[in-house]
Design an enzyme around this catalytic site. Structure first.
Site, PDB file in Angstrom:
ATOM      1  N   PHE A  75       0.871  -1.180   0.000  1.00 39.05           N
ATOM      2  CA  PHE A  75       0.000   0.000   0.000  1.00 39.05           C
ATOM      3  C   PHE A  75       0.905   1.227   0.000  1.00 39.05           C
ATOM      4  CE2 PHE A  75      -2.859  -3.061   2.324  1.00 39.05           C
ATOM      5  CZ  PHE A  75      -3.709  -3.258   1.251  1.00 39.05           C
ATOM      6  N   SER A 116      11.159   4.098  -1.395  1.00 39.80           N
ATOM      7  CA  SER A 116      10.540   5.410  -1.579  1.00 39.80           C
ATOM      8  C   SER A 116      11.369   6.532  -0.971  1.00 39.80           C
ATOM      9  CB  SER A 116       9.174   5.367  -0.895  1.00 39.80           C
ATOM     10  OG  SER A 116       8.641   6.651  -0.808  1.00 39.80           O
ATOM     11  N   TYR A 140       3.912   5.130   6.215  1.00 40.85           N
ATOM     12  CA  TYR A 140       4.214   4.440   4.954  1.00 40.85           C
ATOM     13  C   TYR A 140       5.733   4.426   4.707  1.00 40.85           C
ATOM     14  CZ  TYR A 140       5.268   4.373  -0.009  1.00 40.85           C
ATOM     15  OH  TYR A 140       5.854   4.138  -1.225  1.00 40.85           O
ATOM     16  N   LYS A 144       8.679   1.204   4.450  1.00 39.27           N
ATOM     17  CA  LYS A 144       9.680   0.978   3.395  1.00 39.27           C
ATOM     18  C   LYS A 144      11.089   0.890   3.989  1.00 39.27           C
ATOM     19  CE  LYS A 144       7.031   0.759  -0.174  1.00 39.27           C
ATOM     20  NZ  LYS A 144       6.996  -0.313  -1.162  1.00 39.27           N
ATOM     21  N   ILE A 206      -6.123  21.062  -2.761  1.00 41.36           N
ATOM     22  CA  ILE A 206      -4.683  21.348  -2.635  1.00 41.36           C
ATOM     23  C   ILE A 206      -4.342  21.355  -1.150  1.00 41.36           C
ATOM     24  CG2 ILE A 206      -2.883  23.078  -3.029  1.00 41.36           C
ATOM     25  CD1 ILE A 206      -4.160  23.774  -5.636  1.00 41.36           C
TER      26      ILE A 206
END
Ligand code: UDP
Length: 327
Positions: A75, A116, A140, A144, A206
């Site tokens: 994910f 990443s 996240y 990694k 944004i």
């Protein structure tokens, strides 16, 4: 070369598969289709339905004998990982450990990880090189880094080779139109902007216009997915030839703001895409830009398709085609 792509039916994996197939390698695609699409799988590749959390299935497929495993089954929504960390622990960390240990067991010695730039966190200096401290700003990115660290341990203890490819922001589509599947429920900026251009959503939010950047919006290094795919082929050759591991950035070396992406998308699509200023998203650094000097030096890799117009127009072509098909 026999290459097995875990998560190979997704957005990046499909492009990676094309790059290996283009030079005649044997490609297997292992995917649970949670976000990937079976229609993305080239007829030249063999498809294995499976989940990296299912050790028996991973073992069964690896027992067929592979030279290289590419791990893209993760994910990747940084914002979501701050709200649902459990989802990321289970799939990204537990799943990777299953995959790595089964690779070791079955003698698949070379592992390429989709890593990443999120492993770096808020930059201490720019552009970011591979010696930059790793202090992820979102969960996240931590997953990694954790997988990279485990790969390094398994390299030391079990003699595997790994390449951790630290992608900056993957973007764009195959410029020859071979990949036509859209990502479902995307959270990344460019597909969100494209959905707004197609009327699939009302507007783009944004996330913050008070960052210490030129126009106040977040700046990222967008790298074309075909360039990333080429990086995997070069990394596979490096691992097999040199029998040693590698951590390397893959980025375009140029920074683009959210506003610049929205403006270019308006220009290229001809649609007056609605943008709404919104609060910052948790875990988002202000600016991430790579130096890819190491990839150039060690792999001979260079971004060829990563200019703004190629990224946006190759993506728009696929969205437009899907929109026309529906109507
Ligand atoms: N972003 C945004 N609106 C969105 C999605 C992303 O403003 O709907 C911004 C985000 O804050 C970041 C940039 O776009 O500055 C790239 O975000 P993305 O999620 O595509 O990739 P990330 O850098 O988080 O991996």
């Amino acid at each position: 070369m026999k290459v097995l792509l875990f998560g190979g039916a997704g957005y990046i994996g499909t492009h990676v598969a094309l790059a290996f197939l283009d030079r005649g390698d044997t490609v297997g695609i292992f995917d649970n289709l949670s976000s990937g699409l079976e229609s993305n799988v080239s007829p030249k590749a063999k498809f294995y339905l499976g989940d990296i959390l299912d050790r028996e299935r991973v073992s069964e497929v690896l027992s067929e004998g592979w030279d290289v495993a590419v791990h893209l089954a993760a994910f990747k929504a940084a914002g979501e990982s701050m709200i649902k960390p459990e989802k990321y622990s289970e799939n990204n960390i537990t799943g990777s450990l299953i995959m790595i240990t089964e690779c070791v067991k079955h003698g698949c010695k070379n592992i390429i990880l989709s890593s990443s730039a999120a492993t770096y966190g808020e930059p201490k200096y720019l552009p970011i090189d591979e010696n930059h401290p790793t202090n992820p700003e979102n969960y996240y990115g931590y997953t990694k880094l954790c997988i990279e660290e485990n790969l390094a341990w398994y390299a030391k203890l079990k003699g595997i080779n790994f390449a951790a490819l630290r992608y900056f922001n993957a973007a764009g589509y195959d410029t020859t139109g071979r990949m036509t599947g859209l990502e479902r429920n995307p959270a990344n900026l460019i597909p969100v902007v494209m959905e707004a251009a197609c009327g699939m959503r009302d507007h783009v939010a944004i996330f913050g216009d008070d960052y210490p950047t030129e126009d106040g919006t977040g700046v990222r290094d967008y790298v074309h997915v075909t360039d990333l795919a080429d990086g995997h082929v070069k990394a596979a050759d490096y691992l097999v030839k040199n029998n040693k591991s590698l951590i390397v950035n893959l980025g375009s070396e140029s920074g683009l703001s959210v506003k610049q992406i929205v403006d270019a998308s308006r220009r290229i699509t001809g649609v007056d895409i609605k943008a709404v200023m919104s609060p910052r998203r948790a875990g988002d650094p202000a600016k991430l830009v790579a130096t890819s000097a190491k990839a150039k030096e060690i792999l001979g890799w260079e971004a060829k398709y990563s200019d703004l117009d190629t990224i946006i127009s190759s993506t728009w072509n696929v969205y437009k085609m899907n929109m026309e098909k529906k109507n």
